[in-house]
Design an enzyme around this catalytic site. Structure first.
Site, PDB file in Angstrom:
ATOM      1  N   THR A   1      -8.695  -6.009   3.979  1.00 22.60           N
ATOM      2  CA  THR A   1      -8.876  -4.968   3.007  1.00 22.60           C
ATOM      3  C   THR A   1      -9.655  -5.629   2.030  1.00 22.60           C
ATOM      4  OG1 THR A   1      -6.309  -4.476   3.494  1.00 22.60           O
ATOM      5  CG2 THR A   1      -7.233  -3.840   1.335  1.00 22.60           C
TER       6      THR A   1
ATOM      7  N   ARG B   1      -8.016   3.568  13.407  1.00 19.24           N
ATOM      8  CA  ARG B   1      -7.143   4.690  13.773  1.00 19.24           C
ATOM      9  C   ARG B   1      -6.471   4.617  15.106  1.00 19.24           C
ATOM     10  NH1 ARG B   1      -6.041   5.848   8.509  1.00 19.24           N
ATOM     11  NH2 ARG B   1      -7.925   6.516   7.442  1.00 19.24           N
TER      12      ARG B   1
ATOM     13  N   GLU C   1     -10.629   3.573   3.770  1.00 21.14           N
ATOM     14  CA  GLU C   1      -9.708   4.342   2.856  1.00 21.14           C
ATOM     15  C   GLU C   1     -10.067   4.035   1.638  1.00 21.14           C
ATOM     16  OE1 GLU C   1      -5.729   3.915   4.274  1.00 21.14           O
ATOM     17  OE2 GLU C   1      -5.766   5.531   5.389  1.00 21.14           O
TER      18      GLU C   1
ATOM     19  N   GLU D   1      -9.291   3.662  -2.212  1.00 23.99           N
ATOM     20  CA  GLU D   1      -8.079   3.657  -2.804  1.00 23.99           C
ATOM     21  C   GLU D   1      -8.449   3.009  -4.121  1.00 23.99           C
ATOM     22  OE1 GLU D   1      -4.861   2.137  -0.699  1.00 23.99           O
ATOM     23  OE2 GLU D   1      -5.275   2.909   1.381  1.00 23.99           O
TER      24      GLU D   1
ATOM     25  N   ASP E   1       1.016  -1.268   0.174  1.00 25.37           N
ATOM     26  CA  ASP E   1      -0.048  -0.016  -0.048  1.00 25.37           C
ATOM     27  C   ASP E   1       0.810   1.062   0.080  1.00 25.37           C
ATOM     28  OD1 ASP E   1      -2.426   1.097  -0.284  1.00 25.37           O
ATOM     29  OD2 ASP E   1      -2.769   1.271   1.982  1.00 25.37           O
TER      30      ASP E   1
ATOM     31  N   LYS F   1      -4.118  -2.341  10.019  1.00 21.38           N
ATOM     32  CA  LYS F   1      -4.586  -2.522   8.728  1.00 21.38           C
ATOM     33  C   LYS F   1      -4.892  -3.837   8.153  1.00 21.38           C
ATOM     34  CE  LYS F   1      -3.532   1.880   7.219  1.00 21.38           C
ATOM     35  NZ  LYS F   1      -4.355   2.698   6.537  1.00 21.38           N
TER      36      LYS F   1
ATOM     37  N   ASP G   1      -9.151   0.141   2.088  1.00 25.16           N
ATOM     38  CA  ASP G   1      -7.933  -0.248   2.989  1.00 25.16           C
ATOM     39  C   ASP G   1      -8.520  -0.019   4.475  1.00 25.16           C
ATOM     40  OD1 ASP G   1      -5.887  -0.826   4.328  1.00 25.16           O
ATOM     41  OD2 ASP G   1      -4.728   1.069   3.938  1.00 25.16           O
TER      42      ASP G   1
ATOM     43  N   HIS H   1      -3.672  13.858   0.646  1.00 30.69           N
ATOM     44  CA  HIS H   1      -4.020  13.028   2.016  1.00 30.69           C
ATOM     45  C   HIS H   1      -2.837  13.127   2.898  1.00 30.69           C
ATOM     46  CE1 HIS H   1      -5.176   9.499   4.267  1.00 30.69           C
ATOM     47  NE2 HIS H   1      -4.104   8.894   3.966  1.00 30.69           N
TER      48      HIS H   1
ATOM     49  N   GLU I   1      -9.951  12.264   7.289  1.00 32.19           N
ATOM     50  CA  GLU I   1      -9.912  13.683   6.924  1.00 32.19           C
ATOM     51  C   GLU I   1     -11.198  14.375   6.706  1.00 32.19           C
ATOM     52  OE1 GLU I   1      -7.280  13.702   3.226  1.00 32.19           O
ATOM     53  OE2 GLU I   1      -7.603  11.664   3.243  1.00 32.19           O
TER      54      GLU I   1
ATOM     55  N   GLN J   1      -3.794   2.395  15.158  1.00 33.61           N
ATOM     56  CA  GLN J   1      -2.664   2.932  14.094  1.00 33.61           C
ATOM     57  C   GLN J   1      -1.880   4.210  14.887  1.00 33.61           C
ATOM     58  OE1 GLN J   1      -4.556   4.459  10.804  1.00 33.61           O
ATOM     59  NE2 GLN J   1      -2.508   5.080   9.725  1.00 33.61           N
TER      60      GLN J   1
HETATM   61 CA    CA Z   1      -4.110   3.059   2.968  1.00 37.85          CA
END
Ligand code: CA
Length: 447
Positions: free
Chosen positions: A266, A246, A208, A210, A135, A262, A242, A142, A383, A249
């Site tokens: 996925t 948080r 996420e 992606e 990834d 993560k 993904d 971002h 975000e 993380q």
């Molecule tokens: Ca990612």
């Protein structure tokens, strides 16, 4: 870059009516690959056309002998590793067989019934059994937004504009769209600076948005893929979610990057849109602002600069359990574009192999969260709910909840939430092609 040829002609139609509907993701100009299990239990690779799927193994005798082994395999890797010229020949033959004025398959009622089932009659599987998943972090918007939350005065680390940043993901937990996603349990970041972590179900669960791309033939260990050859080693592109915990993380990411935040799941779309299909939608690479460094020579190529981008539109919507109970449609969260990624897919692949790392057919490389400059294009809740913006980064983590139809609000995902990602390419000259759907629903944690 792949040539634009008669298979991209916007006037081309199929004898399969559903492919000719203007809003179909899978007109004859697209022909995305998939892997599926039939009602009888056999596994095949196929190509989406309207609401149907062409079973390539079942139709194998209609193809040139040198393609038959690859297309009657149960794995897409056999097609991915074909040289570009054969991938183009395969697309041209599939296009011919499905076009309105070709009778070879259309007029063979027995074969047609066997070889072109409805998508609702088969089970779409994970398209490639990727051995490796990497990834990247290729959206500078971002990276700047996320960096601003933690380092308001120094959001972008000094290496960002020189090296495509990535981490090795977990291939075993890739799941196909529609697979439920269990909320992970883990060590959660301390509530206060310097405090102790707790362990429990993730409270800050995120998605996420992606775009992934799959490796074609690839390279041997100890060799590299020069940027001039990179496009030939890319098979196609697909939507990727993904999922990200948080609070896990934030606690674990230093100094080696994401780990258990993560790897619990996925989600990948079942459809892979080939680089051949994307030829009419290539665009210039992102224009670096004045003052930004130019990439090192091994990541620089004129054709990559002029056509290395992909003009792909991306949308994310949410459907909560309560919304579904009330019969409310999914609520759009964001709408972004893949055009403005700081690094192109060729640069990511070339950089990945530049130390001699072997890239193998079916390996998945994902772009990182796709966000653009404006707020409505942010590709994750981290975000979207953040109060800052690129020009006015707000220190700390002030967040505003997103208001949903039916009166609910979200800062992060709740159990029962379904995240639905879609994508398409469209322009004035060519037929719109879609990427299908990449979705998953959150199940409660099991303690
Ligand atoms: Ca990612």
């Amino acid at each position: 870059m792949r040539p634009i040829d008669h298979t991209h002609n916007p006037e081309l139609t199929s004898w399969i009516d559903s492919a000719n509907a203007p809003d179909s993701d899978f007109p004859i100009q697209n022909l995305p690959f998939c892997r599926f299990q039939t009602a009888a239990g056999s596994i095949s690779i196929g190509v989406g056309i309207g609401s149907l799927v062409l079973d390539l193994a079942a139709a194998c005798n209609l193809f040139a002998p040198d393609l038959r082994d690859a297309i009657s395999s149960r794995s897409l890797k056999s097609v991915m590793q074909l040289p570009v010229a054969q991938r183009i020949a395969l697309r041209q033959r599939i296009s011919e067989l499905l076009s309105a004025d070709c009778g070879e398959l259309q007029d063979d009622t027995e074969l047609r019934e066997r070889a072109v089932p409805g998508q609702d009659q088969v089970q779409l599987l994970i398209p490639a059994q990727s051995r490796d998943y990497t990834d990247f972090y290729a959206s500078v918007f971002h990276a700047t937004n996320v960096g601003s939350m933690f380092r308001p005065n120094n959001p972008l680390l000094p290496n960002y504009k020189h090296v495509p940043i990535g981490y090795h993901g977990r291939a075993s937990s890739l799941v196909v769209s529609g697979t439920p996603v269990r909320r992970p349990v883990g060590q959660l970041s301390p509530a206060e600076e310097g405090g102790a972590p707790s362990r429990g179900p993730c409270k800050l669960l995120d998605y996420e948005m992606e775009v992934g791309f799959y490796v074609g033939p690839g390279n041997e260990l100890g060799t590299t893929i020069p940027i001039a050859a990179a496009e030939d080693h890319i098979f196609g592109m697909a939507l990727v979610n993904d999922w990200s915990a948080r609070d896990i993380q934030k606690w674990e990411y230093q100094p080696l990057g994401p780990f258990l935040a993560k790897s619990f799941a996925t989600t990948v779309a079942p459809w892979i849109v080939t680089m051949e299909a994307l030829a009419p939608f290539r665009c210039a690479a992102f224009q670096r602002p004045e003052g930004d460094p130019q990439p090192l020579p091994y990541l620089t190529l004129e054709s990559n600069q002029s056509q290395g981008g992909v003009d792909l539109q991306l949308q994310v919507a949410i459907s909560t359990a309560a919304m579904r109970e009330q019969g409310l449609p999914p609520h759009p969260l964001s709408s972004g574009s893949f055009r403005d990624m700081y690094w192109t897919i060729s640069q990511m692949l070339t950089h990945h192999s530049s130390n001699g790392c072997n890239m193998q057919p079916g390996d998945l490389l994902a772009s990182g969260t796709v966000s653009n400059r404006d707020r409505g294009s942010r590709g994750c809740l981290l975000e979207m709910t953040w109060d800052g913006d690129l020009d006015n980064p707000v220190p700390g983590t002030q967040r505003t909840a997103i208001q949903l139809p039916g009166g609910e609000e979200r800062k992060f995902l709740a159990d029962g939430d379904r995240v639905i990602m879609t994508g398409f390419c469209d322009n004035d000259q060519y037929r719109r092609i879609g990427f299908g759907t990449c979705q998953g629903t959150i199940l409660p944690a099991t303690e």
